[in-house]
Scaffold this motif. Structure first.
Motif, short mmCIF file in Angstrom:
data_model
loop_
_atom_site.label_atom_id
_atom_site.label_comp_id
_atom_site.label_asym_id
_atom_site.label_seq_id
_atom_site.Cartn_x
_atom_site.Cartn_y
_atom_site.Cartn_z
N ASP A 120 0.82 -1.18 -0.09
CA ASP A 120 -0.13 -0.17 -0.08
C ASP A 120 0.87 1.16 0.09
O ASP A 120 1.79 1.52 1.01
CB ASP A 120 -0.86 0.03 1.34
N ALA A 121 0.82 1.87 -1.20
CA ALA A 121 1.59 3.24 -1.27
C ALA A 121 3.13 3.01 -0.80
O ALA A 121 3.72 3.85 -0.46
CB ALA A 121 1.02 4.23 -0.38
N GLY A 122 3.58 1.78 -1.36
CA GLY A 122 5.18 1.55 -1.47
C GLY A 122 5.44 0.95 0.20
O GLY A 122 6.44 0.86 0.39
N VAL A 123 4.21 0.89 0.85
CA VAL A 123 4.72 0.02 2.18
C VAL A 123 4.39 -1.53 1.89
O VAL A 123 3.18 -1.80 1.64
CB VAL A 123 3.96 0.56 3.31
N TYR A 124 5.51 -2.44 2.19
CA TYR A 124 5.29 -3.72 2.02
C TYR A 124 5.00 -4.39 3.36
O TYR A 124 5.63 -4.36 4.27
CB TYR A 124 6.48 -4.30 1.42
N GLU A 125 3.84 -5.22 3.56
CA GLU A 125 3.56 -5.92 4.59
C GLU A 125 3.61 -7.46 4.60
O GLU A 125 3.28 -8.00 3.44
CB GLU A 125 1.96 -5.72 5.27
N PHE A 126 4.29 -8.14 5.43
CA PHE A 126 4.73 -9.42 5.69
C PHE A 126 4.18 -10.00 6.48
O PHE A 126 4.02 -9.31 7.92
CB PHE A 126 6.21 -9.54 5.77
N TYR A 127 3.65 -11.25 6.50
CA TYR A 127 3.29 -12.31 7.60
C TYR A 127 4.44 -13.00 8.02
O TYR A 127 4.94 -13.71 7.00
CB TYR A 127 2.21 -13.03 6.92
N VAL A 128 4.57 -13.35 9.23
CA VAL A 128 5.93 -14.29 9.65
C VAL A 128 5.04 -15.69 10.18
O VAL A 128 4.12 -15.58 10.88
CB VAL A 128 6.42 -13.70 10.72
N ASP A 129 5.45 -16.60 9.94
CA ASP A 129 5.19 -17.74 10.31
C ASP A 129 6.26 -19.05 10.16
O ASP A 129 7.43 -18.62 9.93
CB ASP A 129 3.99 -18.30 9.75
N GLN A 130 6.15 -19.94 10.41
CA GLN A 130 7.02 -21.37 10.50
C GLN A 130 8.52 -21.01 11.02
O GLN A 130 9.40 -21.05 10.26
CB GLN A 130 7.22 -21.67 8.85
N PHE A 131 8.42 -20.96 12.18
CA PHE A 131 9.76 -20.39 12.93
C PHE A 131 10.57 -21.79 12.91
O PHE A 131 10.35 -22.86 13.13
CB PHE A 131 9.29 -19.87 14.25
N THR A 132 12.03 -21.43 12.93
CA THR A 132 13.01 -22.33 13.27
C THR A 132 13.18 -22.92 14.38
O THR A 132 12.47 -22.35 15.64
CB THR A 132 14.46 -21.67 12.73
N PRO A 133 13.48 -24.18 14.57
CA PRO A 133 13.55 -24.94 16.04
C PRO A 133 14.21 -24.20 17.08
O PRO A 133 13.79 -24.39 18.18
CB PRO A 133 14.10 -26.37 15.95
N ASP A 134 15.20 -23.54 16.66
CA ASP A 134 15.95 -22.58 17.63
C ASP A 134 15.24 -21.34 18.17
O ASP A 134 15.81 -20.55 18.92
CB ASP A 134 17.48 -22.37 17.38
N SER A 135 14.12 -20.99 17.54
CA SER A 135 13.36 -19.66 17.83
C SER A 135 12.87 -19.82 19.33
O SER A 135 12.60 -21.06 19.72
CB SER A 135 12.18 -19.51 16.81
#
Length: 184
Positions: A131-146
């Motif tokens: 939206d107007a040059g702002v990129y939104e990301f969704y985070v998931d599938q964390f590594t085991p060491d998280s």
């Protein structure tokens, strides 16, 4: 009967030829429209592409399901490896993050990772809106060491700056901002 006495076939008369041409044009048009609607030809972000081309504002709270808030673009303009420090204005929350945005980065497709050093959290990122040059990301599938504090969700916002750096904001904590630098 001689050739002179035969009645002309309908398909060799002017009305017959016009009917044949009209039928052919109708068939070709139907084929082109069908292929375009199936996404096999033509652009995929314009009107009639089967996608909603309207731009909705990025929501402050995204559900746990990665749904697009916009189909206004894709993430290739900010592809690269980025690192930097993020902090709240009063300095009570500081952290170091790194982001890898791989090309091609398409809407609703995983295209990289984000790492938050102090938690620690490393997870997959999926572009869910522009939206107007702002990129939104969704985070998931964390590594085991998280760490156990890592939770899936949207709200990781990035915007390219004129100086070649990347601005970061978290819409779930509007005071958390930072500037990321490209990493060779």
């Amino acid at each position: 009967m001689t050739a002179e006495g035969k009645a002309a076939s309908f398909w060799t008369t002017l009305p017959g030829v016009l009917t044949a041409v009209a039928g052919l044009l109708t068939a070709v048009t139907g084929l082109v429209v069908g292929l375009a609607q199936a996404g096999l030809i033509g652009g995929h972000d314009g009107p009639g592409s089967g996608e909603d081309s309207s731009v909705a504002p990025l929501s402050p709270h995204t559900s746990d399901v990665a749904t697009p808030v916009s189909t206004d673009g894709e993430g290739d303009p900010i592809a690269g490896k980025w690192r930097g420090r993020v902090a709240s204005p009063n300095g009570d929350a500081t952290d170091f993050i790194s982001v890898l945005i791989e090309s091609p980065c398409r809407l609703n497709q995983p295209c990289g990772t984000i790492t938050v050093k102090s938690v620690p959290c490393t997870g997959r990122i999926t572009l869910i809106g522009v939206d107007a040059g702002v990129y939104e990301f969704y985070v998931d599938q964390f590594t085991p060491d998280s760490g156990t504090d890592c939770s899936p969700g949207g709200g990781e916002l990035f915007q390219a700056r004129n100086d070649g750096r990347l601005e970061y904001k978290a819409d779930y904590d509007p005071h958390l901002t930072g500037i990321l630098h490209a990493v060779g």
